[in-house]
Design a protein around this motif. Structure first.
Motif, short mmCIF file in Angstrom:
data_model
loop_
_atom_site.label_atom_id
_atom_site.label_comp_id
_atom_site.label_asym_id
_atom_site.label_seq_id
_atom_site.Cartn_x
_atom_site.Cartn_y
_atom_site.Cartn_z
N SER A 12 0.86 -1.18 0.00
CA SER A 12 0.00 0.00 0.00
C SER A 12 0.90 1.23 0.00
O SER A 12 1.98 1.21 -0.60
CB SER A 12 -0.92 -0.01 1.22
N VAL A 13 0.49 2.29 0.68
CA VAL A 13 1.27 3.53 0.69
C VAL A 13 2.61 3.36 1.40
O VAL A 13 3.61 3.96 1.03
CB VAL A 13 0.45 4.66 1.37
N GLY A 14 2.62 2.56 2.47
CA GLY A 14 3.85 2.36 3.24
C GLY A 14 3.98 3.32 4.40
O GLY A 14 5.01 3.35 5.08
N GLU A 15 2.94 4.11 4.64
CA GLU A 15 3.01 5.12 5.69
C GLU A 15 3.13 4.48 7.07
O GLU A 15 3.91 4.93 7.91
CB GLU A 15 1.75 6.00 5.64
N THR A 16 2.36 3.42 7.30
CA THR A 16 2.40 2.74 8.60
C THR A 16 3.80 2.19 8.88
O THR A 16 4.36 2.39 9.96
CB THR A 16 1.37 1.60 8.66
N ALA A 17 4.35 1.51 7.88
CA ALA A 17 5.69 0.93 8.04
C ALA A 17 6.72 2.01 8.32
O ALA A 17 7.61 1.85 9.16
CB ALA A 17 6.06 0.15 6.79
N GLU A 18 6.61 3.13 7.61
CA GLU A 18 7.58 4.22 7.80
C GLU A 18 7.46 4.82 9.19
O GLU A 18 8.49 5.08 9.85
CB GLU A 18 7.37 5.30 6.75
N LEU A 19 6.25 5.05 9.67
CA LEU A 19 6.06 5.65 10.99
C LEU A 19 6.61 4.75 12.09
O LEU A 19 7.29 5.22 13.01
CB LEU A 19 4.57 5.92 11.23
N VAL A 20 6.30 3.46 12.00
CA VAL A 20 6.79 2.53 13.02
C VAL A 20 8.31 2.44 12.97
O VAL A 20 8.98 2.43 14.00
CB VAL A 20 6.15 1.14 12.83
N THR A 21 8.85 2.37 11.77
CA THR A 21 10.30 2.26 11.61
C THR A 21 11.01 3.51 12.16
O THR A 21 12.02 3.40 12.86
CB THR A 21 10.66 2.08 10.12
N LYS A 22 10.46 4.68 11.86
CA LYS A 22 11.06 5.92 12.37
C LYS A 22 10.97 6.01 13.89
O LYS A 22 11.89 6.51 14.55
CB LYS A 22 10.39 7.13 11.72
N ALA A 23 9.87 5.51 14.44
CA ALA A 23 9.72 5.52 15.90
C ALA A 23 10.80 4.66 16.54
O ALA A 23 11.39 5.04 17.57
CB ALA A 23 8.33 5.03 16.29
N ALA A 24 11.06 3.51 15.94
CA ALA A 24 12.10 2.63 16.46
C ALA A 24 13.49 3.24 16.26
O ALA A 24 14.34 3.21 17.16
CB ALA A 24 12.02 1.26 15.78
#
Length: 283
Positions: A12-24
């Motif tokens: 999909s957009v990848g927004e969820t993956a990016e947000l979680v990854t940046k948080a980590a």
């Protein structure tokens, strides 16, 4: 320090993956210490194979959200075979829900981003509030669901934005003694125009603080009590001509005033409809 490389892969957009990854990442690195590349809308094994290849070459880590089981399994196996660190961000949650709910996931990428009629109405209302803020275009008065009127610093703009998030088209018109109100104000249904009144003392305090925040003297005419009294008297005259409802905002938060307006809308006399002739739900 050599920058770390992270690939974010999604069907999909990848927004969820990016947000979680940046948080980590924030627990280990500053934003200047890494480069993150998003690979969205993945639909083929070839794209995943290419992502793993490049991650191997650059010593990168892959984080992914793939709801399609075949794509997810392929990426995990491909990464393992190439010894590339690969993290399934959504998979464990999906599998836990399948077990708990005794259901199979839909495997439909981007469900959370599907835009419905509600979303578009809210965006349209927010854009409307910006376009017709502070009387900059009097044509908005005739098109608005609600028109807020009041002297300067009676929270017309934040209130307009708050109500816009409730899908209401709100225009606001400043009342200034030197400027006649637009004629359109007197052509709309009385109940759709709402006056915002305030005590002179409260307004004086708000305006003085406003001037200070701008680095100006609080002795300017803008915060002068005589000037404020003149403005409020003019406001009262306009309200008398309109015969519209009035809310005293002297000691009310924006949310409190908004709730009063929303309750007014629920009264039997209110006839608020959308373009399809359907009653608007303000929830």
């Amino acid at each position: 320090m050599e920058k770390k490389i992270i690939y974010v892969v999604s069907d999909s957009v990848g927004e969820t993956a990016e947000l979680v990854t940046k948080a980590a990442l924030s627990q280990f690195l500053d934003e200047t210490d890494y480069d993150l590349y998003r690979i969205p809308y993945v639909e083929s094994f070839e794209v995943l194979r290419g992502a793993v290849y490049h991650a191997k070459q650059l010593g990168a880590l892959i984080g992914f959200t793939l709801v399609n089981n075949e794509l997810r399994d392929f990426l995990v196996e491909e990464a393992a075979s190439k010894q590339v660190e690969c993290v399934d961000i959504m998979g464990p949650m999906l599998r836990a829900m399948e077990r708990k709910f005794s259901l199979k996931s839909k495997q439909e990428p981007g469900n959370i981003h599907k835009l419905d009629e509600d979303y578009f109405r809210r965006v349209e209302a927010i854009e409307f509030a910006v376009r017709y803020d502070d009387g900059r275009d009097p044509r908005g008065v005739m098109q608005a669901d609600i028109v807020l009127i009041g002297v300067s610093r009676t929270s017309k703009t934040p209130l307009s934005q708050y109500l816009a998030h409730k899908k209401l088209k709100v225009a606001n018109v400043p009342i200034v003694p030197e400027v006649d109100p637009p004629e359109s104000l007197f052509q709309i249904p009385t109940h759709k125009c709402i006056g915002l009144k305030i005590s002179p003392e409260k307004l004086n305090g708000i305006r003085r603080e406003r001037l200070k925040s701008l680095g100006l003297s609080d002795g300017a005419s803008y915060a002068n009590l005589d000037r404020i009294e003149a403005e409020l008297n003019f406001f009262d005259n306009v309200i008398q001509r309109l015969g519209c409802p009035v809310i005293d905002v002297s000691n009310k938060a924006v949310e409190e005033t908004a709730n009063i307006i929303l309750n007014m809308i629920n009264q039997p006399y209110w006839n608020l409809e959308n373009d399809n002739g359907e009653k608007i739900d303000e929830s």
